[in-house]
Enzyme design. Structure first.
Site, short mmCIF file in Angstrom:
data_model
loop_
_atom_site.label_atom_id
_atom_site.label_comp_id
_atom_site.label_asym_id
_atom_site.label_seq_id
_atom_site.Cartn_x
_atom_site.Cartn_y
_atom_site.Cartn_z
N HIS A 203 -3.83 3.25 8.38
CA HIS A 203 -2.60 2.76 9.00
C HIS A 203 -1.66 3.93 9.30
O HIS A 203 -1.57 4.88 8.53
CB HIS A 203 -1.88 1.78 8.07
CG HIS A 203 -2.58 0.47 7.93
ND1 HIS A 203 -2.51 -0.29 6.78
CD2 HIS A 203 -3.36 -0.22 8.78
CE1 HIS A 203 -3.22 -1.40 6.94
NE2 HIS A 203 -3.74 -1.37 8.15
N GLU B 36 0.85 -1.18 0.00
CA GLU B 36 0.00 0.00 0.00
C GLU B 36 0.89 1.24 0.00
O GLU B 36 2.10 1.15 0.17
CB GLU B 36 -0.92 0.01 1.22
CG GLU B 36 -0.19 0.11 2.56
CD GLU B 36 -1.10 -0.09 3.76
OE1 GLU B 36 -2.08 -0.84 3.64
OE2 GLU B 36 -0.81 0.49 4.82
#
Length: 720
Positions: free
Chosen positions: A297, A254
């Site tokens: 995150h 990601e």
């Protein structure tokens, strides 16, 4: 995008003064002047866990650890005992010892799972390092970044212990029946595909697809979504290369950092030096990430010198990796690339079937985890005067941006060097964005020692200031040292500024500071209270404040047809009358899966349609949380359909279904709802929805659900 997004960065704390912001910075090629020390590299072999692995738990007698240990023991993990500080006796019929060192001497563990809350986790990791436990698995989120950098400075000087995490689901050998983490066991099956992932939910999607395809998994390593990780993609790839049980590899990445690009470089070399390289596939999340925001995150943001999701995708594809846009496709894709590589797919399936035993798709409700949750980070906004005063207390005096612009300007600061897991001086001999692309450079240094004089001199030379007049040169040296003291004492993530030489005096002019702070130190350890007491919530939309209070990460996204727009305080949605009214409100469990859901909707839906928001329900999601999520989504007038995309791990599908029903009762849902449920308790979840007899379209297949969302929202581009 929304102008004040850059000033009210949620998930991390940021102070912005004038010029340089995350969302105004393009992606730059990464350059680091150092790499990890070889001593820590020697611990990579410790990742190869299996039925032989003797595991202890730190925090063994806690509620979450107890539930997790019972599951893992039942599955076959060889847990040999645990640690409770100053405690002793038995728990679950296994010995409890007062310290990790005592456990090391008496139980001879190969690995430890750390099941304590974030405020205790750093000390627990350090205790495990000092006891020389070969593998340390830390699952807790919100461990302060500076604690982690201190831990990495310890790890880099030894060759006994290897860290997985933090903020990771852990590591699991499906073949060896060894789990150290909180992965949903019913999803896994023994097989021959190795997985390394940043995102927990995307890794579960990947595992589920492989299990349904009959390929199973060999070893799954959760790299985690923190700013810096104890084990990265390259570390995992080295394990998979030499693992006889692994026939092919999957990377789940990601946006944020440069680990994917580094993996691509390793793969290029691997494919050159190995006659029959193992096939590799990958997925990358974050193409539709909101500029300037941290996407769930802690490490999911693009810093100066780091690649975007697109550049990561391209780097891996150029290295010969097969790319997919959603992990549900991995089952079929892996069969194809295994066959193309000349491997016997049927034999691999038969081998996986022989190792497999029956797994139920039901999982009991476990105690709510306090170790790992995607709780919304709080944003911090200070005025320019407050920022200036804060810097002045560290002998850094800032001036207004010079006008006209100086003929020569320099970029300088302290930031995180993710690849070397350390702080660094970040520098460029220019502040012009188009030139920074090529000239920004990092100079890592040891967290415990601070920047050495030799490092500072190298920075001066790179800035082309080593020949500056004596007082100016000394001023830059003092500036670096003061920045480091500020960075260290205030627990910042990034501090940067511009500087130039005075045209009339032998001195430097400092301007355009950018300050970006980690709030985990305050949330987890109650440090930096004076700094966080300055928090002004007036610049934060009410929807985001409500999300924060409920442990939800909610970020509105720009409409596909609009590149700018003003935002109202209440919704932070563009207020222009030309905004589309056919966007999709998304409700997802897990930051990685939420990013990927937005990416896929952008690919599948018509150009005028897309996601209205990023929403991660968080690891502590309850039925009430789901109901609140609907309220947030439906507050956006652009939303025409709600898409609930769930892959149950710790989050249970039946609980999600109950929350949806609660939303219909409490919120008054007046838009079409499409629900896709997979994973833990998926059948029970679908049954709950069916019995409710509500206008909900429920699916287990992701592609079918997306097609229905597209139909309701106004069209598809076609499944790719």
């Amino acid at each position: 995008m929304f102008p004040h997004h850059s000033r009210c960065l949620s998930r991390k704390l940021r102070i912005k003064s004038k010029c340089l912001t995350l969302d105004s910075r393009p992606s730059y090629a990464y350059f680091s002047s150092s790499s990890r020390l070889s001593g820590y590299d020697n611990t990579i072999q410790n990742l190869k866990i299996g039925k032989h692995t003797r595991v202890i738990f730190q925090g063994f007698t806690g509620k979450q650890a107890t539930a997790n240990a019972k599951e893992s023991l039942e599955w076959g993990t060889q847990i040999v005992g645990g640690v409770k500080p100053n405690g002793s006796g038995e728990h679950l019929g296994l010995p409890v010892l007062p310290s990790v060192r005592a456990a090391k001497e008496q139980l001879k563990p190969d690995a430890t799972g750390i099941y304590v809350a974030a405020h205790q986790a750093a000390a627990a990791i350090e205790e495990a390092i000092e006891a020389e436990i070969p593998l340390i698995v830390a699952v807790a989120e919100h461990i302060p970044l500076h604690d982690i950098m201190r831990i990495h400075s310890m790890l880099s000087t030894q060759s006994k212990s290897r860290l997985v995490g933090a903020n990771a689901p852990g590591i699991i050998s499906a073949i060896g029946r060894c789990r150290i983490g909180f992965q949903p066991l019913p999803t896994f099956s023994p097989g021959h595909i190795g997985i390394v992932a940043k995102s927990g939910t995307l890794s579960y999607e990947t595992v589920g697809s492989l299990t349904r395809a009959g390929l199973g998994q060999s070893l799954c390593i959760g790299m985690g979504g923190d700013v810096i990780a104890g084990t990265n993609f390259v570390d995992a790839l080295k394990v998979f290369e030499n693992d006889d049980d692994t026939e092919a590899i999957i990377i789940v990445g990601e946006l944020g950092g440069t680990a994917e690009e580094e993996a691509a470089e390793w793969i290029k070399d691997y494919r050159k030096r190995v006659k029959d390289p193992k096939p590799i596939a990958a997925v990358i999340g974050g193409f539709q990430a909101a500029p300037g925001r941290v996407m769930g995150h802690a490490g999911a943001w693009t810093g100066l010198g780091e690649g975007t999701a697109e550049s990561k995708y391209n780097a891996l594809e150029n290295a010969g990796v097969t790319m997919v846009d959603h992990p549900a496709k991995f089952g079929g894709v892996m069969k194809d690339i295994l066959a193309e590589s000349g491997r016997d797919v049927r034999k691999i399936e038969q081998s996986a079937a022989q190792r497999r035993s029956h797994h139920t798709s039901t999982r009991p409700r476990l105690p709510t985890s306090s170790l790992h949750s995607s709780q919304q980070k709080r944003s911090l906004h200070l005025t320019a005067e407050q920022s200036s005063n804060l810097l002045k207390s560290y002998h850094i005096t800032t001036s207004p941006t010079p006008s006209p612009s100086p003929s020569s300007s320099h970029f300088l600061g302290i930031a995180v060097a993710r690849s070397s897991s350390s702080p660094c001086i970040i520098a460029a001999p220019t502040t012009k964005p188009q030139q920074l692309v090529h000239r920004v450079r990092r100079f890592p240094f040891c967290y415990r020692q601070g920047p050495a004089q030799a490092t500072i001199q190298a920075v001066l030379a790179y800035l082309q200031l080593d020949a500056a007049p004596p007082a100016s040169r000394a001023g830059v040296v003092d500036l670096v040292n003061n920045l480091w003291r500020f960075y260290y004492e205030k627990e910042a993530i990034t501090l940067t500024l511009s500087l130039s030489l005075s045209p009339t005096k032998d001195e430097i002019i400092v301007y355009d500071p950018y300050l970006f702070f980690d709030d985990a130190a305050f949330k987890s350890r109650k440090r930096q209270e004076d700094l966080h007491a300055l928090r002004d919530t007036s610049c934060i939309p009410d929807t985001e404040l409500e999300a924060e209070r409920n442990g939800i990460v909610y970020i509105p996204l720009a409409s596909p047809s609009s590149s700018s727009g003003t935002a109202s305080k209440d919704t932070q949605i563009p207020s222009t009358t030309h905004e589309p009214r056919n966007l999709v409100g998304t409700l997802v469990n897990g930051a990685g899966l939420a990013m990927n859901t937005n990416d896929v909707l952008c690919l599948r839906l018509s150009p005028s349609t897309g996601s209205a928001n990023f929403l991660d329900t968080g690891g502590k999601a309850t039925s009430a949380t789901i109901s609140t999520s609907f309220k947030l989504i439906l507050s956006d007038p652009r939303v025409s359909v709600v898409f609930v995309n769930i892959f149950g791990g710790l989050t249970l599908c039946d609980m999600i279904a109950e929350g949806i029903i609660l939303a219909f009762k409490e919120v008054g849902v007046d838009k079409p709802v499409v629900v896709r449920l997979r994973g833990t308790n998926e059948e029970q979840g679908r049954e709950v929805l069916q019995k409710a007899n509500l206008p909900i379209k429920a699916f287990d297949d992701f592609e079918e659900a997306v097609r229905e969302v597209g139909r309701l929202a106004g069209g598809l581009q076609g499944v790719k």
